[in-house]
Design a protein around this motif. Structure first.
Motif, PDB file in Angstrom:
ATOM      1  N   ARG A  28       0.859  -1.194   0.000  1.00  0.00           N
ATOM      2  CA  ARG A  28       0.000   0.000   0.000  1.00  0.00           C
ATOM      3  C   ARG A  28       0.885   1.231   0.000  1.00  0.00           C
ATOM      4  NH1 ARG A  28      -4.877   2.191   3.941  1.00  0.00           N
ATOM      5  NH2 ARG A  28      -5.186   4.061   2.705  1.00  0.00           N
ATOM      6  N   ARG A  29       0.491   2.209  -0.778  1.00  0.00           N
ATOM      7  CA  ARG A  29       1.190   3.490  -0.846  1.00  0.00           C
ATOM      8  C   ARG A  29       0.331   4.540  -0.140  1.00  0.00           C
ATOM      9  NH1 ARG A  29       5.383   5.412  -4.216  1.00  0.00           N
ATOM     10  NH2 ARG A  29       5.374   7.669  -4.447  1.00  0.00           N
ATOM     11  N   PHE A  30       0.945   5.277   0.765  1.00  0.00           N
ATOM     12  CA  PHE A  30       0.284   6.330   1.524  1.00  0.00           C
ATOM     13  C   PHE A  30       0.855   7.669   1.074  1.00  0.00           C
ATOM     14  CE2 PHE A  30       0.134   2.498   4.030  1.00  0.00           C
ATOM     15  CZ  PHE A  30      -1.108   2.520   4.635  1.00  0.00           C
ATOM     16  N   LYS A  31       0.014   8.687   1.008  1.00  0.00           N
ATOM     17  CA  LYS A  31       0.458  10.025   0.603  1.00  0.00           C
ATOM     18  C   LYS A  31       0.380  10.979   1.787  1.00  0.00           C
ATOM     19  CE  LYS A  31      -0.869   9.441  -4.150  1.00  0.00           C
ATOM     20  NZ  LYS A  31       0.004   9.920  -5.166  1.00  0.00           N
ATOM     21  N   PHE A  32       1.350  11.897   1.834  1.00  0.00           N
ATOM     22  CA  PHE A  32       1.451  12.866   2.925  1.00  0.00           C
ATOM     23  C   PHE A  32       1.754  14.234   2.356  1.00  0.00           C
ATOM     24  CE2 PHE A  32       2.513   8.699   4.493  1.00  0.00           C
ATOM     25  CZ  PHE A  32       1.685   8.595   5.598  1.00  0.00           C
ATOM     26  N   LYS A  33       1.599  15.263   3.189  1.00  0.00           N
ATOM     27  CA  LYS A  33       1.813  16.626   2.714  1.00  0.00           C
ATOM     28  C   LYS A  33       3.285  17.010   2.617  1.00  0.00           C
ATOM     29  CE  LYS A  33       1.183  18.589   7.316  1.00  0.00           C
ATOM     30  NZ  LYS A  33       0.460  19.513   8.158  1.00  0.00           N
ATOM     31  N   ASN A  34       4.160  16.229   3.288  1.00  0.00           N
ATOM     32  CA  ASN A  34       5.585  16.560   3.241  1.00  0.00           C
ATOM     33  C   ASN A  34       6.421  15.385   3.769  1.00  0.00           C
ATOM     34  OD1 ASN A  34       5.453  16.702   6.126  1.00  0.00           O
ATOM     35  ND2 ASN A  34       4.831  18.843   5.975  1.00  0.00           N
ATOM     36  N   PHE A  36      10.166   5.307   1.725  1.00  0.00           N
ATOM     37  CA  PHE A  36       9.468   6.578   1.886  1.00  0.00           C
ATOM     38  C   PHE A  36      10.344   7.729   1.430  1.00  0.00           C
ATOM     39  CE2 PHE A  36      11.923   6.728   5.730  1.00  0.00           C
ATOM     40  CZ  PHE A  36      11.973   8.055   6.139  1.00  0.00           C
ATOM     41  N   GLY A  37       9.691   8.831   1.185  1.00  0.00           N
ATOM     42  CA  GLY A  37      10.368  10.048   0.758  1.00  0.00           C
ATOM     43  C   GLY A  37       9.410  11.217   0.910  1.00  0.00           C
ATOM     44  N   TRP A  38       9.686  12.276   0.200  1.00  0.00           N
ATOM     45  CA  TRP A  38       8.857  13.468   0.317  1.00  0.00           C
ATOM     46  C   TRP A  38       7.436  13.152  -0.117  1.00  0.00           C
ATOM     47  CZ3 TRP A  38       5.451  16.756  -1.684  1.00  0.00           C
ATOM     48  CH2 TRP A  38       5.306  17.990  -1.057  1.00  0.00           C
ATOM     49  N   GLY A  39       6.506  13.189   0.837  1.00  0.00           N
ATOM     50  CA  GLY A  39       5.081  13.060   0.546  1.00  0.00           C
ATOM     51  C   GLY A  39       4.552  11.650   0.352  1.00  0.00           C
ATOM     52  N   ALA A  44       7.111  10.587  10.157  1.00  0.00           N
ATOM     53  CA  ALA A  44       6.385  10.323  11.407  1.00  0.00           C
ATOM     54  C   ALA A  44       5.526   9.070  11.260  1.00  0.00           C
ATOM     55  CB  ALA A  44       5.525  11.535  11.775  1.00  0.00           C
ATOM     56  N   PHE A  45       4.883   8.921  10.110  1.00  0.00           N
ATOM     57  CA  PHE A  45       4.074   7.736   9.839  1.00  0.00           C
ATOM     58  C   PHE A  45       4.948   6.481   9.837  1.00  0.00           C
ATOM     59  CE2 PHE A  45       2.447   4.740   6.623  1.00  0.00           C
ATOM     60  CZ  PHE A  45       1.225   4.424   7.186  1.00  0.00           C
ATOM     61  N   VAL A  46       6.074   6.553   9.152  1.00  0.00           N
ATOM     62  CA  VAL A  46       6.990   5.407   9.076  1.00  0.00           C
ATOM     63  C   VAL A  46       7.470   5.012  10.477  1.00  0.00           C
ATOM     64  CG1 VAL A  46       9.309   4.736   8.294  1.00  0.00           C
ATOM     65  CG2 VAL A  46       7.673   5.749   6.690  1.00  0.00           C
ATOM     66  N   ASN A  47       7.735   5.980  11.317  1.00  0.00           N
ATOM     67  CA  ASN A  47       8.146   5.673  12.692  1.00  0.00           C
ATOM     68  C   ASN A  47       7.049   4.921  13.446  1.00  0.00           C
ATOM     69  OD1 ASN A  47      10.751   6.715  12.517  1.00  0.00           O
ATOM     70  ND2 ASN A  47      10.090   8.761  13.112  1.00  0.00           N
ATOM     71  N   LYS A  48       5.788   5.304  13.225  1.00  0.00           N
ATOM     72  CA  LYS A  48       4.672   4.603  13.868  1.00  0.00           C
ATOM     73  C   LYS A  48       4.536   3.184  13.327  1.00  0.00           C
ATOM     74  CE  LYS A  48       2.049   8.770  14.881  1.00  0.00           C
ATOM     75  NZ  LYS A  48       0.904   9.604  14.489  1.00  0.00           N
ATOM     76  N   VAL A  49       4.742   3.033  12.012  1.00  0.00           N
ATOM     77  CA  VAL A  49       4.711   1.693  11.421  1.00  0.00           C
ATOM     78  C   VAL A  49       5.827   0.846  12.029  1.00  0.00           C
ATOM     79  CG1 VAL A  49       5.013   0.357   9.284  1.00  0.00           C
ATOM     80  CG2 VAL A  49       3.609   2.440   9.271  1.00  0.00           C
TER      81      VAL A  49
END
Length: 111
Positions: A48-54, A80-83, A60-65
């Motif tokens: 699954r690919r998740f999108k973020f604003k930055n 992961f990378g920008w966004g 932060a999401f990756v750290n929670k995962v």
């Protein structure tokens, strides 16, 4: 924590091999209950690919995962990378998918 079909309430069980991977039908049924996930690696993984604003939000999401992965003892491949962040789950020891992959995916979705 609740989630798709109660998977988020389950705990991963150690899997060092010696068990069979889920059948295609079993994996398809479990995947149907996980919003946003799809098969990868010829059905031997889910992604699954998740999108973020930055970048900061993605990190932060990756750290929670990572916290979920450590608590479950079942570790995804994470890019992961920008966004964006991409999570790939499979059970290497059995060369396919196990219920553990779907448990972690459900807990990731609950984030």
């Amino acid at each position: 924590m609740s989630g798709e079909c109660g998977l988020a309430d389950k705990k991963c069980v150690p899997c060092e091999g010696g068990v069979t991977a889920l059948t295609e039908a079993e994996a398809t049924r479990m995947l149907a209950d996980l919003a946003g996930w799809e098969f990868a690696k010829e059905g031997k993984a889910i992604i699954r690919r998740f999108k973020f604003k930055n970048f900061k939000s993605a990190m932060a999401f990756v750290n929670k995962v990572g916290e979920i992965a450590e608590s479950e003892g079942h570790h995804p491949d994470i890019t992961f990378g920008w966004g964006y962040a991409e999570i790939l789950l499979q059970t290497h020891a059995i060369g396919g998918l196990h219920e553990n992959d779907f448990i972690v995916a459900s807990k990731v979705n609950a984030l």
